[in-house]
Design a protein around this motif. Sequence first.
Motif, PDB file in Angstrom:
ATOM      1  N   GLN A  27       0.969  -1.319  -0.034  1.00 44.26           N
ATOM      2  CA  GLN A  27       0.042   0.092   0.010  1.00 44.26           C
ATOM      3  C   GLN A  27       0.637   1.259   0.043  1.00 44.26           C
ATOM      4  OE1 GLN A  27      -2.714  -0.821   3.510  1.00 44.26           O
ATOM      5  NE2 GLN A  27      -4.201  -0.718   1.889  1.00 44.26           N
ATOM      6  N   ILE A  28       2.057   1.246   0.717  1.00 45.56           N
ATOM      7  CA  ILE A  28       2.781   2.456   0.640  1.00 45.56           C
ATOM      8  C   ILE A  28       3.862   2.702  -0.438  1.00 45.56           C
ATOM      9  CG2 ILE A  28       2.573   2.354   3.078  1.00 45.56           C
ATOM     10  CD1 ILE A  28       5.714   1.559   3.159  1.00 45.56           C
ATOM     11  N   ALA A  29       4.155   1.440  -1.080  1.00 41.56           N
ATOM     12  CA  ALA A  29       5.031   1.179  -2.458  1.00 41.56           C
ATOM     13  C   ALA A  29       4.632   2.092  -3.573  1.00 41.56           C
ATOM     14  CB  ALA A  29       5.095  -0.087  -2.468  1.00 41.56           C
ATOM     15  N   GLN A  30       5.550   2.650  -3.980  1.00 45.18           N
ATOM     16  CA  GLN A  30       5.079   3.436  -5.256  1.00 45.18           C
ATOM     17  C   GLN A  30       5.940   2.891  -6.138  1.00 45.18           C
ATOM     18  OE1 GLN A  30       6.021   7.579  -4.220  1.00 45.18           O
ATOM     19  NE2 GLN A  30       4.869   7.624  -2.244  1.00 45.18           N
ATOM     20  N   GLU A  31       5.409   2.718  -7.809  1.00 48.35           N
ATOM     21  CA  GLU A  31       5.985   2.177  -8.797  1.00 48.35           C
ATOM     22  C   GLU A  31       6.849   3.330  -9.424  1.00 48.35           C
ATOM     23  OE1 GLU A  31       5.160   0.276 -13.218  1.00 48.35           O
ATOM     24  OE2 GLU A  31       3.681   0.120 -11.674  1.00 48.35           O
ATOM     25  N   LYS A  32       8.281   3.119  -9.753  1.00 49.63           N
ATOM     26  CA  LYS A  32       9.077   4.065 -10.376  1.00 49.63           C
ATOM     27  C   LYS A  32       9.537   3.555 -11.624  1.00 49.63           C
ATOM     28  CE  LYS A  32       8.744   7.276  -7.205  1.00 49.63           C
ATOM     29  NZ  LYS A  32       8.053   8.673  -7.158  1.00 49.63           N
ATOM     30  N   LYS A  33       9.455   4.121 -12.881  1.00 49.16           N
ATOM     31  CA  LYS A  33      10.253   3.606 -14.118  1.00 49.16           C
ATOM     32  C   LYS A  33      11.680   4.400 -14.434  1.00 49.16           C
ATOM     33  CE  LYS A  33       6.237   1.098 -15.926  1.00 49.16           C
ATOM     34  NZ  LYS A  33       7.178  -0.125 -16.035  1.00 49.16           N
ATOM     35  N   LEU A  99      21.275   0.363 -15.418  1.00 51.41           N
ATOM     36  CA  LEU A  99      22.064   0.040 -16.496  1.00 51.41           C
ATOM     37  C   LEU A  99      21.336  -0.794 -17.670  1.00 51.41           C
ATOM     38  CD1 LEU A  99      24.629  -2.419 -14.343  1.00 51.41           C
ATOM     39  CD2 LEU A  99      25.127  -0.581 -15.939  1.00 51.41           C
ATOM     40  N   THR A 100      19.940  -0.991 -17.436  1.00 51.53           N
ATOM     41  CA  THR A 100      18.891  -1.164 -18.204  1.00 51.53           C
ATOM     42  C   THR A 100      17.663  -0.517 -17.947  1.00 51.53           C
ATOM     43  OG1 THR A 100      18.036  -3.177 -16.724  1.00 51.53           O
ATOM     44  CG2 THR A 100      19.856  -3.713 -18.436  1.00 51.53           C
ATOM     45  N   ALA A 101      16.617  -0.636 -18.825  1.00 50.00           N
ATOM     46  CA  ALA A 101      15.560   0.180 -18.338  1.00 50.00           C
ATOM     47  C   ALA A 101      15.082  -0.683 -17.027  1.00 50.00           C
ATOM     48  CB  ALA A 101      14.363  -0.384 -19.548  1.00 50.00           C
ATOM     49  N   VAL A 102      14.512   0.021 -15.944  1.00 54.04           N
ATOM     50  CA  VAL A 102      14.069  -0.375 -14.669  1.00 54.04           C
ATOM     51  C   VAL A 102      12.978  -0.091 -14.131  1.00 54.04           C
ATOM     52  CG1 VAL A 102      14.813  -0.015 -12.119  1.00 54.04           C
ATOM     53  CG2 VAL A 102      16.602  -0.212 -14.061  1.00 54.04           C
ATOM     54  N   THR A 103      12.214  -1.030 -13.631  1.00 54.89           N
ATOM     55  CA  THR A 103      11.238  -0.772 -12.664  1.00 54.89           C
ATOM     56  C   THR A 103      11.479  -1.059 -11.530  1.00 54.89           C
ATOM     57  OG1 THR A 103       9.665  -1.559 -14.789  1.00 54.89           O
ATOM     58  CG2 THR A 103       8.683  -1.363 -12.612  1.00 54.89           C
ATOM     59  N   ALA A 104      11.155  -0.086 -10.287  1.00 55.87           N
ATOM     60  CA  ALA A 104      11.451  -0.190  -8.947  1.00 55.87           C
ATOM     61  C   ALA A 104      10.105   0.296  -8.264  1.00 55.87           C
ATOM     62  CB  ALA A 104      12.756   0.630  -8.664  1.00 55.87           C
ATOM     63  N   LEU A 105      10.290  -0.356  -7.059  1.00 54.07           N
ATOM     64  CA  LEU A 105       9.206   0.167  -6.027  1.00 54.07           C
ATOM     65  C   LEU A 105      10.039   1.039  -4.986  1.00 54.07           C
ATOM     66  CD1 LEU A 105       7.396  -3.245  -5.142  1.00 54.07           C
ATOM     67  CD2 LEU A 105       6.689  -1.406  -6.936  1.00 54.07           C
ATOM     68  N   PHE A 106       9.230   2.370  -4.852  1.00 53.62           N
ATOM     69  CA  PHE A 106       9.925   3.111  -3.952  1.00 53.62           C
ATOM     70  C   PHE A 106       8.958   3.088  -2.847  1.00 53.62           C
ATOM     71  CE2 PHE A 106       9.728   7.481  -2.135  1.00 53.62           C
ATOM     72  CZ  PHE A 106      11.090   7.588  -1.795  1.00 53.62           C
ATOM     73  N   LEU A 107       9.730   3.011  -1.381  1.00 52.97           N
ATOM     74  CA  LEU A 107       8.917   3.079  -0.313  1.00 52.97           C
ATOM     75  C   LEU A 107       9.449   4.112   0.673  1.00 52.97           C
ATOM     76  CD1 LEU A 107       9.523  -0.086  -0.922  1.00 52.97           C
ATOM     77  CD2 LEU A 107       8.522  -0.564   1.281  1.00 52.97           C
ATOM     78  N   PRO A 108       8.482   5.070   0.710  1.00 55.30           N
ATOM     79  CA  PRO A 108       8.745   6.281   1.515  1.00 55.30           C
ATOM     80  C   PRO A 108       9.292   6.249   2.796  1.00 55.30           C
ATOM     81  CG  PRO A 108       6.650   6.312   0.399  1.00 55.30           C
ATOM     82  CD  PRO A 108       7.129   5.202   0.286  1.00 55.30           C
ATOM     83  N   LYS A 109      10.201   7.019   3.311  1.00 51.53           N
ATOM     84  CA  LYS A 109      10.811   6.709   4.756  1.00 51.53           C
ATOM     85  C   LYS A 109       9.963   6.778   5.881  1.00 51.53           C
ATOM     86  CE  LYS A 109      14.624   9.033   7.195  1.00 51.53           C
ATOM     87  NZ  LYS A 109      15.625  10.101   7.307  1.00 51.53           N
ATOM     88  N   LYS A 110       9.152   7.791   5.832  1.00 52.96           N
ATOM     89  CA  LYS A 110       8.185   8.239   6.969  1.00 52.96           C
ATOM     90  C   LYS A 110       7.248   6.948   7.292  1.00 52.96           C
ATOM     91  CE  LYS A 110       4.752  11.131   8.724  1.00 52.96           C
ATOM     92  NZ  LYS A 110       4.071  12.909   8.769  1.00 52.96           N
ATOM     93  N   GLU A 111       6.695   6.520   6.054  1.00 59.61           N
ATOM     94  CA  GLU A 111       5.741   5.484   6.449  1.00 59.61           C
ATOM     95  C   GLU A 111       6.414   3.984   6.727  1.00 59.61           C
ATOM     96  OE1 GLU A 111       5.857   7.651   4.085  1.00 59.61           O
ATOM     97  OE2 GLU A 111       3.886   8.417   3.146  1.00 59.61           O
TER      98      GLU A 111
END
Length: 235
Positions: A27-33, A99-111
Motif C-alpha cells: 500500500q505504501i510502495a510507489q512504482e517508479k520507472k 544499467l537497463t530499463a528499470v522498474t522499481a518500487l519506492f518505499l517512503p521513509k516516514k511510512e
Amino acid sequence: MENKKQVLAESVFFKGLPEPLLHQLAQIAQEKKFRRGEMIFLEGTACSGFYIVAQGQVKLYKMALDGREQILYVLEAGEPFGIVPVFHGHSFPASASSLTAVTALFLPKKEFIALLAAHPELALAVMAAMARRMRRFAAKIESLSLKDVPARLTAHLLYLARKQGGTSQITLDIPKKQLANLLGTSAETLSRIFNDMSAAGLIRVEGRRIALLDHTAFQGGTIMERGTVTQKRSG
C-alpha cells in the motif's frame, strides 16, 4: 505494475513475511520507472525513502575526483538499494543509475519507519538482510584490497557460473566496461586479461558469452593468482 505484493514477497528484505504485512507494504510502495542510463539518485542528495528493483539492473557506484567510477554493486530483481540513510538520517552515501530499463518500487521513509515500529518481525527481516549485505560488502573490500585483478575476474566468473546453474557456459550480466568498473580496473586491463586467459586455453570468449575450458584450473578460484596465466601459456 499489477502485483506490488508479489514483488515485495520475492524481495531480499521481505521474503517470508506474512500476507497482511506484505499488503501494508504494498500500500505504501510507489512504482517508479527509469530509462537505461538514467540517474536514480546522486551521492550526497537527501534521502526520502529507498527502492527495491522489480525489473532490470541498477548499479550503485562512487566517483573519484579524477572521474573514475567504482561500481559497488550491480543489483537485480528483488534487491533493495538506498536503504542506509533511511536509518542513518543523512544523505545517500553513493550514486545509483540504471544499467537497463528499470522498474522499481519506492518505499517512503516516514511510512516505512512507522511500519517497522509497529511490526518487530519486519525490523528483524530488514536487519538480517542488511547483515547479509554487510558480509557481501566486506568480501568486496577484501577482493579489491587483497587480490590482484586476474584473481578478481576469476572470482567473478566463478560467481556467475554458480549463479547460472553451475554451467561452464556463462553469460556476462553487464557490459565489459561496467565489469571493469566493478572489478576496480580499466577496460584496457580487463581486455588484456581476457586475452591472456584465452591464449592460455582457460576460457573462450564470444562477446558476452564465456566458456570455462579448464575446469581443474578453475577449481577453488585460484586459477588467476599472480603469474598463473603466464606460466600456463608458456608451458
